[in-house]
Design a protein around this motif. Sequence first.
Motif, PDB file in Angstrom:
ATOM      1  N   ILE A  80       0.851  -1.199   0.000  1.00 59.46           N
ATOM      2  CA  ILE A  80       0.000   0.000   0.000  1.00 59.46           C
ATOM      3  C   ILE A  80       0.887   1.249   0.000  1.00 59.46           C
ATOM      4  O   ILE A  80       0.619   2.228  -0.715  1.00 59.46           O
ATOM      5  CB  ILE A  80      -0.941  -0.003   1.237  1.00 59.46           C
ATOM      6  CG1 ILE A  80      -1.917  -1.193   1.166  1.00 59.46           C
ATOM      7  CG2 ILE A  80      -1.709   1.311   1.365  1.00 59.46           C
ATOM      8  CD1 ILE A  80      -2.881  -1.183  -0.015  1.00 59.46           C
ATOM      9  N   VAL A  87       3.898   1.499  -1.296  1.00 60.02           N
ATOM     10  CA  VAL A  87       4.465   1.630  -2.644  1.00 60.02           C
ATOM     11  C   VAL A  87       3.427   2.250  -3.590  1.00 60.02           C
ATOM     12  O   VAL A  87       3.719   3.187  -4.343  1.00 60.02           O
ATOM     13  CB  VAL A  87       4.937   0.255  -3.184  1.00 60.02           C
ATOM     14  CG1 VAL A  87       5.281   0.338  -4.665  1.00 60.02           C
ATOM     15  CG2 VAL A  87       6.135  -0.241  -2.386  1.00 60.02           C
ATOM     16  N   LEU A  88       2.189   1.741  -3.539  1.00 57.85           N
ATOM     17  CA  LEU A  88       1.142   2.263  -4.438  1.00 57.85           C
ATOM     18  C   LEU A  88       0.855   3.740  -4.131  1.00 57.85           C
ATOM     19  O   LEU A  88       0.687   4.550  -5.039  1.00 57.85           O
ATOM     20  CB  LEU A  88      -0.138   1.428  -4.317  1.00 57.85           C
ATOM     21  CG  LEU A  88      -0.038  -0.025  -4.815  1.00 57.85           C
ATOM     22  CD1 LEU A  88      -1.337  -0.774  -4.566  1.00 57.85           C
ATOM     23  CD2 LEU A  88       0.322  -0.084  -6.295  1.00 57.85           C
ATOM     24  N   LEU A  89       0.813   4.079  -2.848  1.00 59.12           N
ATOM     25  CA  LEU A  89       0.570   5.481  -2.475  1.00 59.12           C
ATOM     26  C   LEU A  89       1.678   6.392  -3.017  1.00 59.12           C
ATOM     27  O   LEU A  89       1.419   7.517  -3.442  1.00 59.12           O
ATOM     28  CB  LEU A  89       0.490   5.613  -0.952  1.00 59.12           C
ATOM     29  CG  LEU A  89      -0.809   5.135  -0.297  1.00 59.12           C
ATOM     30  CD1 LEU A  89      -0.646   5.020   1.218  1.00 59.12           C
ATOM     31  CD2 LEU A  89      -1.956   6.092  -0.612  1.00 59.12           C
ATOM     32  N   LEU A 118       3.188   6.092  -5.713  1.00 60.25           N
ATOM     33  CA  LEU A 118       3.122   6.216  -7.172  1.00 60.25           C
ATOM     34  C   LEU A 118       1.982   7.117  -7.637  1.00 60.25           C
ATOM     35  O   LEU A 118       1.830   7.367  -8.835  1.00 60.25           O
ATOM     36  CB  LEU A 118       2.982   4.819  -7.806  1.00 60.25           C
ATOM     37  CG  LEU A 118       4.134   3.860  -7.509  1.00 60.25           C
ATOM     38  CD1 LEU A 118       3.863   2.477  -8.093  1.00 60.25           C
ATOM     39  CD2 LEU A 118       5.450   4.397  -8.052  1.00 60.25           C
ATOM     40  N   ILE A 119       1.192   7.617  -6.664  1.00 59.29           N
ATOM     41  CA  ILE A 119       0.143   8.583  -7.020  1.00 59.29           C
ATOM     42  C   ILE A 119       0.828   9.839  -7.556  1.00 59.29           C
ATOM     43  O   ILE A 119       1.840  10.284  -7.024  1.00 59.29           O
ATOM     44  CB  ILE A 119      -0.729   8.913  -5.785  1.00 59.29           C
ATOM     45  CG1 ILE A 119      -1.628   7.722  -5.444  1.00 59.29           C
ATOM     46  CG2 ILE A 119      -1.558  10.169  -6.011  1.00 59.29           C
ATOM     47  CD1 ILE A 119      -2.490   7.919  -4.212  1.00 59.29           C
ATOM     48  N   ILE A 158       2.644  10.552 -17.099  1.00 58.27           N
ATOM     49  CA  ILE A 158       1.305   9.946 -17.012  1.00 58.27           C
ATOM     50  C   ILE A 158       0.721  10.229 -15.634  1.00 58.27           C
ATOM     51  O   ILE A 158       1.361   9.948 -14.620  1.00 58.27           O
ATOM     52  CB  ILE A 158       1.383   8.419 -17.249  1.00 58.27           C
ATOM     53  CG1 ILE A 158       2.010   8.149 -18.619  1.00 58.27           C
ATOM     54  CG2 ILE A 158       0.006   7.779 -17.155  1.00 58.27           C
ATOM     55  CD1 ILE A 158       2.643   6.784 -18.729  1.00 58.27           C
ATOM     56  N   GLU A 159      -0.507  10.779 -15.625  1.00 57.93           N
ATOM     57  CA  GLU A 159      -1.182  11.082 -14.344  1.00 57.93           C
ATOM     58  C   GLU A 159      -1.864   9.838 -13.800  1.00 57.93           C
ATOM     59  O   GLU A 159      -2.651   9.211 -14.503  1.00 57.93           O
ATOM     60  CB  GLU A 159      -2.248  12.164 -14.557  1.00 57.93           C
ATOM     61  CG  GLU A 159      -1.713  13.564 -14.446  1.00 57.93           C
ATOM     62  CD  GLU A 159      -2.847  14.575 -14.481  1.00 57.93           C
ATOM     63  OE1 GLU A 159      -3.812  14.442 -13.720  1.00 57.93           O
ATOM     64  OE2 GLU A 159      -2.754  15.511 -15.311  1.00 57.93           O
ATOM     65  N   ARG A 160      -1.572   9.512 -12.537  1.00 54.32           N
ATOM     66  CA  ARG A 160      -2.180   8.301 -11.951  1.00 54.32           C
ATOM     67  C   ARG A 160      -2.791   8.635 -10.591  1.00 54.32           C
ATOM     68  O   ARG A 160      -2.084   9.112  -9.695  1.00 54.32           O
ATOM     69  CB  ARG A 160      -1.109   7.221 -11.796  1.00 54.32           C
ATOM     70  CG  ARG A 160      -0.447   6.903 -13.121  1.00 54.32           C
ATOM     71  CD  ARG A 160       0.718   5.980 -12.980  1.00 54.32           C
ATOM     72  NE  ARG A 160       1.793   6.515 -12.161  1.00 54.32           N
ATOM     73  CZ  ARG A 160       3.019   6.001 -12.115  1.00 54.32           C
ATOM     74  NH1 ARG A 160       3.311   4.958 -12.869  1.00 54.32           N
ATOM     75  NH2 ARG A 160       3.933   6.506 -11.344  1.00 54.32           N
ATOM     76  N   GLY A 161      -4.083   8.407 -10.493  1.00 59.79           N
ATOM     77  CA  GLY A 161      -4.768   8.571  -9.212  1.00 59.79           C
ATOM     78  C   GLY A 161      -4.736   9.969  -8.639  1.00 59.79           C
ATOM     79  O   GLY A 161      -4.684  10.126  -7.414  1.00 59.79           O
ATOM     80  N   THR A 162      -4.775  10.987  -9.492  1.00 58.23           N
ATOM     81  CA  THR A 162      -4.670  12.367  -8.977  1.00 58.23           C
ATOM     82  C   THR A 162      -6.033  13.026  -8.771  1.00 58.23           C
ATOM     83  O   THR A 162      -6.092  14.119  -8.225  1.00 58.23           O
ATOM     84  CB  THR A 162      -3.865  13.248  -9.947  1.00 58.23           C
ATOM     85  OG1 THR A 162      -4.567  13.280 -11.197  1.00 58.23           O
ATOM     86  CG2 THR A 162      -2.466  12.728 -10.140  1.00 58.23           C
ATOM     87  N   PHE A 163      -7.113  12.410  -9.209  1.00 58.37           N
ATOM     88  CA  PHE A 163      -8.457  13.023  -9.198  1.00 58.37           C
ATOM     89  C   PHE A 163      -8.446  14.348  -9.971  1.00 58.37           C
ATOM     90  O   PHE A 163      -9.282  15.214  -9.744  1.00 58.37           O
ATOM     91  CB  PHE A 163      -8.940  13.317  -7.769  1.00 58.37           C
ATOM     92  CG  PHE A 163      -9.153  12.095  -6.920  1.00 58.37           C
ATOM     93  CD1 PHE A 163     -10.230  11.254  -7.141  1.00 58.37           C
ATOM     94  CD2 PHE A 163      -8.286  11.799  -5.889  1.00 58.37           C
ATOM     95  CE1 PHE A 163     -10.434  10.138  -6.340  1.00 58.37           C
ATOM     96  CE2 PHE A 163      -8.477  10.683  -5.099  1.00 58.37           C
ATOM     97  CZ  PHE A 163      -9.548   9.853  -5.320  1.00 58.37           C
ATOM     98  N   GLY A 203       9.035   3.722  -3.141  1.00 59.88           N
ATOM     99  CA  GLY A 203       8.214   3.292  -4.279  1.00 59.88           C
ATOM    100  C   GLY A 203       8.596   3.929  -5.603  1.00 59.88           C
ATOM    101  O   GLY A 203       8.813   3.229  -6.598  1.00 59.88           O
ATOM    102  N   GLU A 239      10.193   2.123  -8.960  1.00 53.25           N
ATOM    103  CA  GLU A 239       9.600   2.123 -10.300  1.00 53.25           C
ATOM    104  C   GLU A 239      10.603   2.627 -11.339  1.00 53.25           C
ATOM    105  O   GLU A 239      10.784   2.020 -12.396  1.00 53.25           O
ATOM    106  CB  GLU A 239       8.337   2.989 -10.335  1.00 53.25           C
ATOM    107  CG  GLU A 239       7.612   2.866 -11.660  1.00 53.25           C
ATOM    108  CD  GLU A 239       6.451   3.838 -11.806  1.00 53.25           C
ATOM    109  OE1 GLU A 239       6.613   5.027 -11.456  1.00 53.25           O
ATOM    110  OE2 GLU A 239       5.390   3.417 -12.275  1.00 53.25           O
TER     111      GLU A 239
END
Lengths: 155, 511
Positions: free
Chosen positions: B176, B178-180, B182-183, B190-195, B446, B450
């Motif tokens: 979790i 690591v994934l956080l 990468l936001i 590339i935009e990831r999880g930015t809302f 994280g 990557e």
Amino acid sequence: MNLTANRAGHFGLLALLAGFTLWFTASAWEADATLVNMILIGPVAFLALGLIAAIGIGLLLNPERDAEPAEPAETDTFRERWGVAIGCLALALYVLSLETIGFDVAGVIFCAACMVLMGRRNWLVIAAYSLFVGLAPVWILEGPMGIPVHTLILE
Amino acid sequence: MLDLAAIWDAFGMLFAMPMAWVVVPLGLLIGLVFGAVPGLSVPIAMAVFLPMTLYMEFTEAILFLTAIFTGGGFGGSIPAILMNVPGTSAAIATCFDGHPMVRRGEHNRALGLALGASTVGTAVGYLLLFLVLEPISGFVLRLGPSELFLVAVIGLLLIGLMTDGRFARAVVAGCIGVLLSLIGMSSAGIERGTFGSIYLLDGIDANAAIIGIFAASELFRLVKHDYLVEAQDKRSVSIREIARGFADIRHNLPTLGRGSLLGAGLGVIPGIGSSIANLVSYTITKQLSKEPESFGKGNPNGVVAAESANSSSEGGSMVGLLALGIPSSAATAIMLSAFSMHNITGGPRFISDQKDVVYAIIAGNLIQAVMLGIIGLLFIRMIVYLVRVPLSYLLPPIVICTVLGSYALTSSLSGPVTLVAFSFLGVVLKRYNYSVVATVIGLLLGLMMEGNLVRTWQLGGSSLSPMFTRPVSLVLIALIVASVALALWVTARRKSSQPFRQTGEPHRGDA
């Protein structure tokens, strides 16, 4: 199934973690489904979801596991029982009010509220200490550190 | 090889600079204060005081900045020990045994031990830098992206070893994290999880998140108590006890030596060193101990292992800066700014052309380590009085400073909001024995993981073959397999030895 409050909370946490993992992976996939973008997200999400499922199944198969909190609740006083929850709420309110009522006033109110929650009742001491603790760090932030912040009292 | 003439010149240069001995104690004091206040940090201190170095000679400027670095390294252990709140990410493992010692009323001894370990660790780190600066820099240049990725994986897996049978939960928490991390926008844009929020384009601020998940969530726990040390008769303040704790490191020499060597070695690795050095040293010390079950409950060896490693990693991190001109942390990046402000470029040429200056910096830091011992003792003498201050007076200013510190880091409300969100996450994760340390390490590493994985893929011509063909990578993969096997064995042993246990007591090492 033995669904105590603690176990329900644990299932809720697992659902939250799984939900976040799925949502974030989908968001990254939608943004760019190439291998370079998913090279770490994909395997990490796969591993996380697998382990979350395994922990969840383990909870279902073992009705006693996590039935009670690891740290038994101390329920002697109001503060011991609700202190953590109220502390969380107070911190959230303090942060949300920073831009509304100013960093200085928010700090003074937060300090006074914490002192009252923790058992202080001498109002003169609370007022004097809260004024100092609320205003001094904001002054240092604005003055010597040169970081502009929204204030109501301090210039 | 050592150049004795250059060393002689270096000491001559040091003693011809009286100003250096004014700025060094000042730097140590600044570092101690910034390290001791959660929310402030060593890089912030160095950034705030960087402009001052314009008015100094180059060597004085670097000694001033390294003094802040050294002071902050130990300063971070003070809140870790007294409040279970690491002042810096390098002090995470110090909490595990330092705070239980405080709860037992051994606050004087714990702080003295930490100072002793920090002093010796700093000295060993720089002494090794003196001896092996050039060979180490050559080795670092050989570490490729695949090795850096694998080292980060090892760092994450080591957390699993510290959770005493909660390996799966620790790995979930690490994933979790690591994934956080990468936001936000990736290096490829590339935009990831930015809302769609501009505040999340740069990702989640790791510093604010760490303050929240460690500091704020721990401070909530303290709301239930009246004092840091509950028993009134144990709230004594004794310089003799602090000094005794300092001297007690002589009983922990193997731990001290191992921690110092590990810290100096791991500190060399860019972006990872100080964050995992303390955890690696702690884990190894625990695994080698005859009483592993005493760790997390106030074993002095745990404090020595963590502090010696995080302090000696400072010397290791200077290798990249001096020998390669590559900063390995935020602190050394700011030092690189000081280099450029004085029109100096680090790297092999700098070492060969200005050997006396390089040796002067290293020798100055060795003397600085001794000064840390003296100034640190006086600083602890004052700060240990915190155990006598009611928490109702202590907590509000600490929380306010952490919130304002997170605001200072981001110059927007995104810092404090991140802090609040992660403090809630920390409370919930701790309740169910998910390692918040693993989440933090994932957050810290994280993005770097990557980047290095993508580079490995590209270098391998769209395959990860470099990871399985390079000798160092293969050794690291073997270490990963061994870590997983050891963690599974520890889990199985715990389950078989305590079948009656239903909920599992929270392990201090799980923070």
